[in-house]
Write an enzyme that holds these catalytic residues in place. Structure first.
Site, mmCIF file in Angstrom:
data_model
loop_
_atom_site.group_PDB
_atom_site.id
_atom_site.type_symbol
_atom_site.label_atom_id
_atom_site.label_comp_id
_atom_site.label_asym_id
_atom_site.label_seq_id
_atom_site.Cartn_x
_atom_site.Cartn_y
_atom_site.Cartn_z
ATOM 1 C CG HIS A 1 -0.980 0.835 -4.614
ATOM 2 N ND1 HIS A 1 -0.894 0.626 -5.972
ATOM 3 C CD2 HIS A 1 -1.367 -0.356 -4.079
ATOM 4 C CE1 HIS A 1 -1.224 -0.630 -6.251
ATOM 5 N NE2 HIS A 1 -1.506 -1.245 -5.110
ATOM 6 C CD GLU B 1 -2.780 -1.247 -0.054
ATOM 7 O OE1 GLU B 1 -3.009 -0.211 -0.714
ATOM 8 O OE2 GLU B 1 -3.209 -2.374 -0.393
#
Length: 222
Positions: free
Chosen positions: A12, A9
């Protein structure tokens, strides 16, 4: 798994900050939700009714951030990026076959919109040759792989930021957009203040919700 999800994450979130077309990060979490181990949420700055070639290319870069982060930091890759890869591939396919964004293939739409019933599914008739199909496949692969290389370059050059964001994600499991910005810019004191304020607000909200909840058992025995 917690570490893998944190780096995924963080990948991203961090790469999106270097892509001008991407919306600001609103929240990043490594708390499992449904089938997802975590998520990175963006809030659009404005309504967008169409997309540009640049934005679609950068959408692919952002989608590949999780897979690239795993590769760079854990020396391994996981199945967690399967949906990201599927979405990235579909964007590249649309660029080539629907929107005429490939210089090799040209400004032509490939594939008929006429639906053909195939068992329980609907498909689309193919109105082009095997040679063109091979060119389309080659262009899709080129687009995705070039975006992968760009993503890897961005995260490699900013590995300290990636590590920092993942570290604080593992510590707190969820960070807001403001907290992410503070970590990204290495303003850790500001980050700690933001987290303290958020947790105090969350505690007050929980206490208020508890106070509003009807007391159970008060009428028992009457």
């Amino acid at each position: 798994e917690k570490k893998l999800t944190a780096f995924h994450e963080a990948g991203h979130a961090v790469v999106s900050r270097f892509l001008p077309t991407q919306d600001p990060v609103h929240e990043v979490s490594i708390i499992p939700r449904g089938m997802a181990g975590g998520y990175t949420m963006h809030i659009p700055k404005e309504d967008i009714w169409y997309s540009s070639k640049k934005r679609m290319n950068e959408d692919i870069v952002a989608l590949l951030g999780g897979r690239v982060a795993e590769k760079l930091t854990l020396n391994d890759i996981s199945t967690g990026a399967s949906n990201d890869i599927e979405r990235a591939t579909e964007i590249a396919r649309s660029m080539v076959t629907q929107y005429g964004m490939s210089d090799v293939i040209g400004p032509i739409k490939y594939g008929s919109s006429q639906e053909v019933f195939l068992g329980k599914d609907f498909g689309h008739t193919r109105n082009y040759s095997e040679n063109v199909a091979a060119q389309i496949d080659s262009e899709i692969k080129r687009i995705v792989c070039e975006r992968f290389d760009r993503c890897e370059k961005i995260l490699s050059e900013n590995i300290d930021i990636l590590n920092r964001v993942a570290e604080y994600l593992m510590e707190n499991e969820k960070i807001t957009g403001e907290e992410f910005d503070a970590i990204f810019n290495n303003k850790i004191d500001e980050y700690k203040k933001l987290v303290k304020t958020r947790k105090e607000n969350e505690k007050r909200e929980e206490e208020a919700a508890e106070a509003r909840r009807p007391q159970q058992g008060n009428e028992a025995g009457k």
